[in-house]
Design a protein around this motif. Structure first.
Motif, PDB file in Angstrom:
ATOM      1  N   GLU A 524       0.818  -1.199   0.000  1.00 43.84           N
ATOM      2  CA  GLU A 524       0.000   0.000   0.000  1.00 43.84           C
ATOM      3  C   GLU A 524       0.860   1.260   0.000  1.00 43.84           C
ATOM      4  O   GLU A 524       2.037   1.236   0.351  1.00 43.84           O
ATOM      5  CB  GLU A 524      -0.906   0.009   1.241  1.00 43.84           C
ATOM      6  N   LYS A 525       0.238   2.358  -0.360  1.00 40.92           N
ATOM      7  CA  LYS A 525       0.906   3.651  -0.242  1.00 40.92           C
ATOM      8  C   LYS A 525       1.183   3.930   1.239  1.00 40.92           C
ATOM      9  O   LYS A 525       0.319   3.728   2.095  1.00 40.92           O
ATOM     10  CB  LYS A 525       0.002   4.757  -0.796  1.00 40.92           C
ATOM     11  N   TYR A 526       2.383   4.404   1.520  1.00 38.81           N
ATOM     12  CA  TYR A 526       2.688   4.677   2.930  1.00 38.81           C
ATOM     13  C   TYR A 526       1.894   5.861   3.468  1.00 38.81           C
ATOM     14  O   TYR A 526       1.757   6.027   4.677  1.00 38.81           O
ATOM     15  CB  TYR A 526       4.179   4.870   3.156  1.00 38.81           C
ATOM     16  N   GLN A 527       1.338   6.651   2.574  1.00 39.19           N
ATOM     17  CA  GLN A 527       0.538   7.797   3.019  1.00 39.19           C
ATOM     18  C   GLN A 527      -0.718   7.364   3.779  1.00 39.19           C
ATOM     19  O   GLN A 527      -1.328   8.176   4.478  1.00 39.19           O
ATOM     20  CB  GLN A 527       0.153   8.679   1.829  1.00 39.19           C
ATOM     21  N   ILE A 528      -1.122   6.082   3.672  1.00 38.68           N
ATOM     22  CA  ILE A 528      -2.325   5.637   4.389  1.00 38.68           C
ATOM     23  C   ILE A 528      -1.958   4.763   5.593  1.00 38.68           C
ATOM     24  O   ILE A 528      -2.813   4.042   6.121  1.00 38.68           O
ATOM     25  CB  ILE A 528      -3.297   4.876   3.457  1.00 38.68           C
ATOM     26  N   ALA A 531      -4.403   4.520   8.510  1.00 44.63           N
ATOM     27  CA  ALA A 531      -5.619   3.730   8.364  1.00 44.63           C
ATOM     28  C   ALA A 531      -5.354   2.232   8.435  1.00 44.63           C
ATOM     29  O   ALA A 531      -6.303   1.438   8.522  1.00 44.63           O
ATOM     30  CB  ALA A 531      -6.308   4.066   7.032  1.00 44.63           C
ATOM     31  N   LEU A 532      -4.096   1.829   8.400  1.00 44.48           N
ATOM     32  CA  LEU A 532      -3.746   0.411   8.381  1.00 44.48           C
ATOM     33  C   LEU A 532      -3.417  -0.138   9.763  1.00 44.48           C
ATOM     34  O   LEU A 532      -3.118  -1.320   9.900  1.00 44.48           O
ATOM     35  CB  LEU A 532      -2.538   0.187   7.453  1.00 44.48           C
ATOM     36  N   GLY A 533      -3.441   0.708  10.772  1.00 46.21           N
ATOM     37  CA  GLY A 533      -2.981   0.297  12.091  1.00 46.21           C
ATOM     38  C   GLY A 533      -4.030  -0.437  12.905  1.00 46.21           C
ATOM     39  O   GLY A 533      -5.215  -0.501  12.562  1.00 46.21           O
ATOM     40  N   GLY A 534      -3.566  -0.997  14.032  1.00 39.60           N
ATOM     41  CA  GLY A 534      -4.434  -1.690  14.965  1.00 39.60           C
ATOM     42  C   GLY A 534      -4.349  -1.071  16.344  1.00 39.60           C
ATOM     43  O   GLY A 534      -4.038   0.112  16.504  1.00 39.60           O
ATOM     44  N   ARG A 535      -4.574  -1.890  17.372  1.00 45.34           N
ATOM     45  CA  ARG A 535      -4.578  -1.393  18.739  1.00 45.34           C
ATOM     46  C   ARG A 535      -3.167  -1.159  19.262  1.00 45.34           C
ATOM     47  O   ARG A 535      -2.946  -0.344  20.164  1.00 45.34           O
ATOM     48  CB  ARG A 535      -5.318  -2.371  19.661  1.00 45.34           C
ATOM     49  N   PHE A 536      -2.203  -1.882  18.732  1.00 44.30           N
ATOM     50  CA  PHE A 536      -0.792  -1.666  19.061  1.00 44.30           C
ATOM     51  C   PHE A 536      -0.005  -2.214  17.888  1.00 44.30           C
ATOM     52  O   PHE A 536      -0.104  -3.394  17.554  1.00 44.30           O
ATOM     53  CB  PHE A 536      -0.420  -2.408  20.353  1.00 44.30           C
ATOM     54  N   ALA A 607      11.967   7.948   5.902  1.00 43.73           N
ATOM     55  CA  ALA A 607      11.569   8.936   6.907  1.00 43.73           C
ATOM     56  C   ALA A 607      10.120   9.362   6.704  1.00 43.73           C
ATOM     57  O   ALA A 607       9.348   9.498   7.670  1.00 43.73           O
ATOM     58  CB  ALA A 607      12.495  10.150   6.847  1.00 43.73           C
ATOM     59  N   GLU A 608       9.714   9.583   5.446  1.00 40.38           N
ATOM     60  CA  GLU A 608       8.336   9.972   5.166  1.00 40.38           C
ATOM     61  C   GLU A 608       7.362   8.874   5.570  1.00 40.38           C
ATOM     62  O   GLU A 608       6.341   9.124   6.212  1.00 40.38           O
ATOM     63  CB  GLU A 608       8.184  10.272   3.673  1.00 40.38           C
ATOM     64  N   ALA A 609       7.672   7.636   5.177  1.00 36.71           N
ATOM     65  CA  ALA A 609       6.765   6.527   5.458  1.00 36.71           C
ATOM     66  C   ALA A 609       6.561   6.351   6.961  1.00 36.71           C
ATOM     67  O   ALA A 609       5.421   6.224   7.435  1.00 36.71           O
ATOM     68  CB  ALA A 609       7.310   5.236   4.835  1.00 36.71           C
ATOM     69  N   LEU A 610       7.644   6.345   7.710  1.00 29.57           N
ATOM     70  CA  LEU A 610       7.529   6.122   9.143  1.00 29.57           C
ATOM     71  C   LEU A 610       6.846   7.301   9.831  1.00 29.57           C
ATOM     72  O   LEU A 610       6.118   7.121  10.814  1.00 29.57           O
ATOM     73  CB  LEU A 610       8.909   5.862   9.743  1.00 29.57           C
ATOM     74  N   THR A 611       7.063   8.499   9.319  1.00 30.24           N
ATOM     75  CA  THR A 611       6.374   9.664   9.872  1.00 30.24           C
ATOM     76  C   THR A 611       4.867   9.532   9.700  1.00 30.24           C
ATOM     77  O   THR A 611       4.091   9.799  10.631  1.00 30.24           O
ATOM     78  CB  THR A 611       6.872  10.953   9.211  1.00 30.24           C
ATOM     79  N   PHE A 612       4.425   9.124   8.513  1.00 31.16           N
ATOM     80  CA  PHE A 612       2.992   8.950   8.297  1.00 31.16           C
ATOM     81  C   PHE A 612       2.420   7.932   9.275  1.00 31.16           C
ATOM     82  O   PHE A 612       1.297   8.086   9.768  1.00 31.16           O
ATOM     83  CB  PHE A 612       2.720   8.525   6.853  1.00 31.16           C
ATOM     84  N   GLY A 613       3.172   6.865   9.561  1.00 31.49           N
ATOM     85  CA  GLY A 613       2.699   5.873  10.499  1.00 31.49           C
ATOM     86  C   GLY A 613       2.655   6.385  11.926  1.00 31.49           C
ATOM     87  O   GLY A 613       1.594   6.409  12.577  1.00 31.49           O
ATOM     88  N   TYR A 614       3.780   6.816  12.426  1.00 30.35           N
ATOM     89  CA  TYR A 614       3.860   7.277  13.813  1.00 30.35           C
ATOM     90  C   TYR A 614       2.934   8.464  14.086  1.00 30.35           C
ATOM     91  O   TYR A 614       2.259   8.526  15.110  1.00 30.35           O
ATOM     92  CB  TYR A 614       5.300   7.705  14.138  1.00 30.35           C
ATOM     93  N   HIS A 675      -5.574  11.779   2.330  1.00 27.43           N
ATOM     94  CA  HIS A 675      -4.902  11.094   1.231  1.00 27.43           C
ATOM     95  C   HIS A 675      -5.797  10.976   0.001  1.00 27.43           C
ATOM     96  O   HIS A 675      -6.997  10.664   0.109  1.00 27.43           O
ATOM     97  CB  HIS A 675      -4.465   9.702   1.672  1.00 27.43           C
ATOM     98  N   HIS A 676      -5.188  11.208  -1.139  1.00 23.75           N
ATOM     99  CA  HIS A 676      -5.830  10.996  -2.430  1.00 23.75           C
ATOM    100  C   HIS A 676      -4.948  10.044  -3.218  1.00 23.75           C
ATOM    101  O   HIS A 676      -3.763  10.325  -3.450  1.00 23.75           O
ATOM    102  CB  HIS A 676      -5.990  12.320  -3.182  1.00 23.75           C
ATOM    103  N   ASP A 677      -5.484   8.897  -3.613  1.00 25.48           N
ATOM    104  CA  ASP A 677      -4.680   7.886  -4.318  1.00 25.48           C
ATOM    105  C   ASP A 677      -4.549   8.265  -5.779  1.00 25.48           C
ATOM    106  O   ASP A 677      -5.431   8.009  -6.593  1.00 25.48           O
ATOM    107  CB  ASP A 677      -5.319   6.509  -4.159  1.00 25.48           C
ATOM    108  N   TRP A 678      -3.441   8.888  -6.135  1.00 23.70           N
ATOM    109  CA  TRP A 678      -3.246   9.410  -7.479  1.00 23.70           C
ATOM    110  C   TRP A 678      -3.103   8.307  -8.520  1.00 23.70           C
ATOM    111  O   TRP A 678      -3.418   8.516  -9.692  1.00 23.70           O
ATOM    112  CB  TRP A 678      -2.011  10.319  -7.491  1.00 23.70           C
TER     113      TRP A 678
END
Length: 852
Positions: A524-528, A531-536, A607-614, A675-678
């Motif tokens: 998946e795009k790292y920008q989302i 939305a892919l996360g869980g409780r931990f 760095a971008e991907a992990l920032t979007f997650g955290y 996020h907009h999936d281009w």
């Protein structure tokens, strides 16, 4: 000759380290094959390197040339003497082996005294009779023959065709032995099947010994009183032994008690008023106590032991809620968002990791604002120095048991071995206040799911589990939880990582999750990520190249210094890494072919991907504890390589390290377009893009801040419309404060960044910048970036928005920030420890710099 009284007198405890004087050779080699060993602990690969029999395996393709070492058996030998005191009537003489890797036949003067088959266990061998029956014998010969683990594991696999040998990494036979699983090779490390005396060996002589000290602490609901219960196990046949207990705090005795040793035990209970509680970094002090136990006879001290511990209450909060069931940690009544990292062994030759190196690694976590480290289940139960540093630095430890990515067999002898392993390590580790959870395994339930192995969560008949094709459930849901409950009841137990009440591992409503649909899986795009996360979210990641200096450490031919060279690919063990790196680069940034530029782009994307997650998951912390924490895969490396690490083998920090430090700061601001999936929309933009701005805080009290949001043209650096300024905003404690939202007009407004700042008394305490995605569509006219050095400070300005300004990671220098986004009219200051007046400035680059 000693008098009868002297012969009957109990002996003082004596320990003799058997560190030096060893030699080794390959089994079946001739007598001239003996080679010297610098010292033990050691492993055969390092001993061969020291004797110039193999080349450094981390350089070039030397890993392949050294693989033969793991297909042979090895013999270590030491000549040593036993002091005369060891032959006295009341003496006990023991050889203690803290760790043998892995299949060891230990012989004393040709007589086998120990057969070991578990790298993770310690062993004690009583040689008293041998010593006393050989009075006058000046010298003993100690031999440790280490059978080939590689071949033995394959033979065990062959001997048990009834078991389904299924794994994700390495070869399936690795599961046949209780040995570090990553030695068979992993998707971030070399195949290096080690052998050796990997932990200390010593000879102990005594009449009485303190075999174990256990400290349990019960804290009153108001945290104003702690009850300490200390129990000891004493090894001795003597009567009349006395144990004195003393509790110390900052070098002072605050409580003491004397007890008689009865049936090999002695116990004491203490009430500690107003206890100094142990807290993680950023939430309070790392208060530590010591319990001293003195064992004496007839007023003569025979031996002593010390345990350092912290008084703290830990709860893994798993309660039903509107989403499903929560999963987060509460310490001393305080909810903690556990942002942090996963840890692998810091070297493939683990005996090369010094206490100082452990400390240096873990010290990186504190300025990185990371609160938790997860010791991954395919490595080792780490050295005491690791956990000591976590105690002192305030780093929470998630500790896996050593099972990873496989369907493990449960032969009767394996179950006995695992139980002994668990008890050995629980007793060694349980006093560390930093350890807050034990988890049964890493991804073994995912192996069960992906291969359709039998798992009926509703079946609670434990004997049935052993009859299925997933027998290791018996280990994770019976053997280990019972061991933890008996030996370390104050520490939470979790059957696996990931795991959630028997539901599938990708269930986002319960338990912890390994989210690999960015990079692996559906890519998946790292920008989302949010939305892919869980409780931990206990694993997620994105690969990046290490710094150029690290690459040059293993590339021997300058002609190989290009992004897709054979040797660089060899030093990336991830399946399909070429395609995955290329995919995320091509989707997000404009490709380059020079190595420095390529390194920067992979590091920027990481760095971008992990920032979007955290950033997104920490925001969810304030939404009724939707997300309890996030642990990036991975913090470190075991050799110089391209991997998911945020710090490479030489402790050089990648840009993602700094990006995460900002996202996990005590107060952090987030601003983000929806996020907009281009790619799905064929690169068509929506007419408008919704955005939101929020502030997260881990502080325990409200704070009042001012917030600024600017809209700055990427091309011109000019503000395209009026700023938004919010004065005297009350930021919620330990949660999320939503501040403002709006829309970007993609039709009439030029491409611009959203630049947010949080200020207290006109001082900036947090920044964030949202860029139009993907970055490859943006135009980057020449940027005038200035770095003005003033003493140990670098003052940075720019006339247009700058993306990911990264400074060189030079040995001997320590930056407090890097990989920063810079806005016009917003000077940023980076301090550099080691930067003196007149020193050569650090080099730097940013996105688009090479195009100028």
């Amino acid at each position: 000759m000693a008098s009868t009284d002297d012969q009957n007198k109990l002996l003082l405890f004596t320990s003799v380290d058997l560190t030096y004087g060893w030699s080794f050779k390959q089994v079946n080699d001739n007598e001239e094959g003996w080679l010297p060993v610098k010292k033990v602990p050691s492993m055969v690969q390092q001993d061969l390197i020291d004797n110039k029999k193999i080349n450094e395996p981390y350089i070039g393709f030397n890993e392949i040339k050294a693989e033969w070492v793991g297909t042979k058996s090895w013999l270590y030998r030491l000549k040593f003497s036993v002091p005369a005191v060891g032959r006295q009537q009341n003496s006990i003489v023991v050889l203690a082996f803290d760790g043998l890797d892995t299949l060891a036949d230990v012989r004393l003067d040709g007589t086998t005294i120990l057969n070991s088959d578990n790298m993770f266990r310690s062993y004690r061998v009583d040689i008293t009779d041998m010593v006393k029956h050989m009075y006058g014998h000046d010298e003993f010969i100690l031999e440790v023959e280490l059978d080939c683990a590689f071949l033995k594991a394959r033979q065990i696999e062959k001997d048990h065709p009834e078991h389904k040998w299924i794994t994700f990494n390495g070869e399936p036979s690795r599961m046949a032995l209780r040995k570090s699983q990553y030695h068979w090779g992993w998707d971030w490390g070399p195949r290096m099947i080690t052998a050796g005396i990997w932990r200390p060996v010593r000879m102990e002589i005594y009449s009485a010994r303190i075999a174990d000290v256990r400290v349990d602490a019960d804290i009153s609901p108001d945290y104003k009183t702690a009850t300490l219960r200390i129990s000891t196990k004493i090894e001795s046949e003597a009567n009349g032994l006395i144990a004195k207990f003393a509790v110390h705090r900052k070098g002072e005795t605050i409580a003491s008690f004397v007890a008689e040793v009865m049936n090999g035990t002695a116990m004491a209970t203490f009430e500690i008023p107003q206890p100094d509680l142990w807290m993680p970094a950023g939430y309070g002090a790392q208060n530590l106590y010591e319990i001293y136990v003195f064992l004496s006879h007839n007023n003569q001290e025979l031996c002593r032991d010390i345990r350092r511990f912290g008084i703290r209450e830990v709860e893994l909060v798993q309660e039903p809620d509107a989403i499903g069931k929560s999963f987060y940690f509460r310490l001393n009544g305080l909810d903690i968002f556990c942002g942090g990292s996963c840890w692998i062994p810091a070297d493939s030759i683990v005996t090369n990791i010094s206490s100082e190196r452990y400390r240096a690694w873990l010290e990186l976590m504190v300025p990185g604002n990371q609160k938790m480290i997860r010791v991954w289940g395919g490595g080792i139960y780490e050295e005491d120095a690791f956990y000591d540093a976590c105690d002192e630095l305030g780093i929470l430890v998630w500790q896996d048991f050593m099972f990873a990515c496989g369907n493990y067999p449960c032969f009767p002898e394996m179950l006995k071995n695992v139980e002994a392993e668990a008890l050995c390590n629980l007793r060694r580790l349980r006093h560390h206040p930093s350890i807050v959870i034990f988890a049964g395994n890493n991804e073994d339930y995912q192996v069960q799911e992906s291969n359709g192995l039998t798992y009926d969560f509703s079946d609670k008949n434990e004997k049935n589990w052993l009859k299925t094709d997933f027998p290791a459930r018996y280990i994770y849901e019976k053997v280990l939880p019972e061991a933890v409950a008996d030996e370390a009841p104050s520490i939470a137990y979790h059957p696996g990582s990931p795991w959630g009440d028997g539901k599938v591992s990708y269930d986002a409503t319960v338990g912890d999750m390994h989210q690999w649909n960015v990079w692996h899986g559906t890519q998946e795009k790292y920008q989302i990520f949010e939305a892919l996360g869980g409780r931990f979210n206990s694993e997620f990641g994105m690969e990046a190249f290490p710094h150029l200096a690290t690459i040059k450490s293993f590339v021997t031919d300058p002609k190989d210094l290009y992004p897709q060279s054979h040797v660089l690919d060899f030093h990336n063990k991830a399946d399909g890494h070429e395609r995955r790196i290329a995919t995320y680069l091509m989707e997000n940034v404009r490709p380059v072919t020079d190595l420095p530029g390529y390194i920067h782009l992979t590091q920027l994307v990481q760095a971008e991907a992990l920032t979007f997650g955290y950033r997104g998951w920490r925001k969810q912390w304030g939404e009724n504890r939707h997300c309890g924490g996030a642990l990036v895969w991975q913090f470190n490396d075991c050799w110089p390589t391209t991997s998911w690490s945020i710090c490479d083998y030489y402790l050089r920090r990648k840009p993602s390290y700094y990006a995460l430090a900002r996202v996990l700061a005590p107060v952090a601001v987030g601003v983000k377009r929806k996020h907009h999936d281009w790619s799905v929309s064929h690169a068509r933009e929506p007419a408008t893009s919704e955005w939101e701005l929020w502030v997260v805080s881990s502080k325990q009290e409200e704070i009042t801040v001012d917030i600024e949001l600017r809209f700055i043209s990427v091309e011109t650096g000019q503000d395209i419309k009026a700023n938004i300024v919010k004065k005297d905003v009350i930021v919620k404690p330990n949660g999320t404060t939503n501040v403002v939202s709006g829309y970007v007009d993609n039709v009439n407004e030029e491409k611009h960044v959203l630049a947010a700042r949080v200020l207290v008394d006109d001082n900036v305490i947090a920044r964030d910048m949202d860029w139009p995605q993907p970055l490859k569509y943006l135009q980057f006219p020449k940027r005038n970036v200035k770095v003005d050095i003033r003493g140990n400070e670098m003052h940075i300005t720019a006339d247009r928005p700058v993306k990911c300004l990264v400074f060189e990671e030079r040995e001997g220098y320590h930056l407090n920030d890097s990989a920063i986004d810079v806005a016009p009219d917003d000077e940023q200051v980076v301090t550099v420890r080691g930067l003196e007046n007149g020193a050569e400035p650090l080099s730097w680059t940013f996105l688009g710099a090479l195009e100028q």
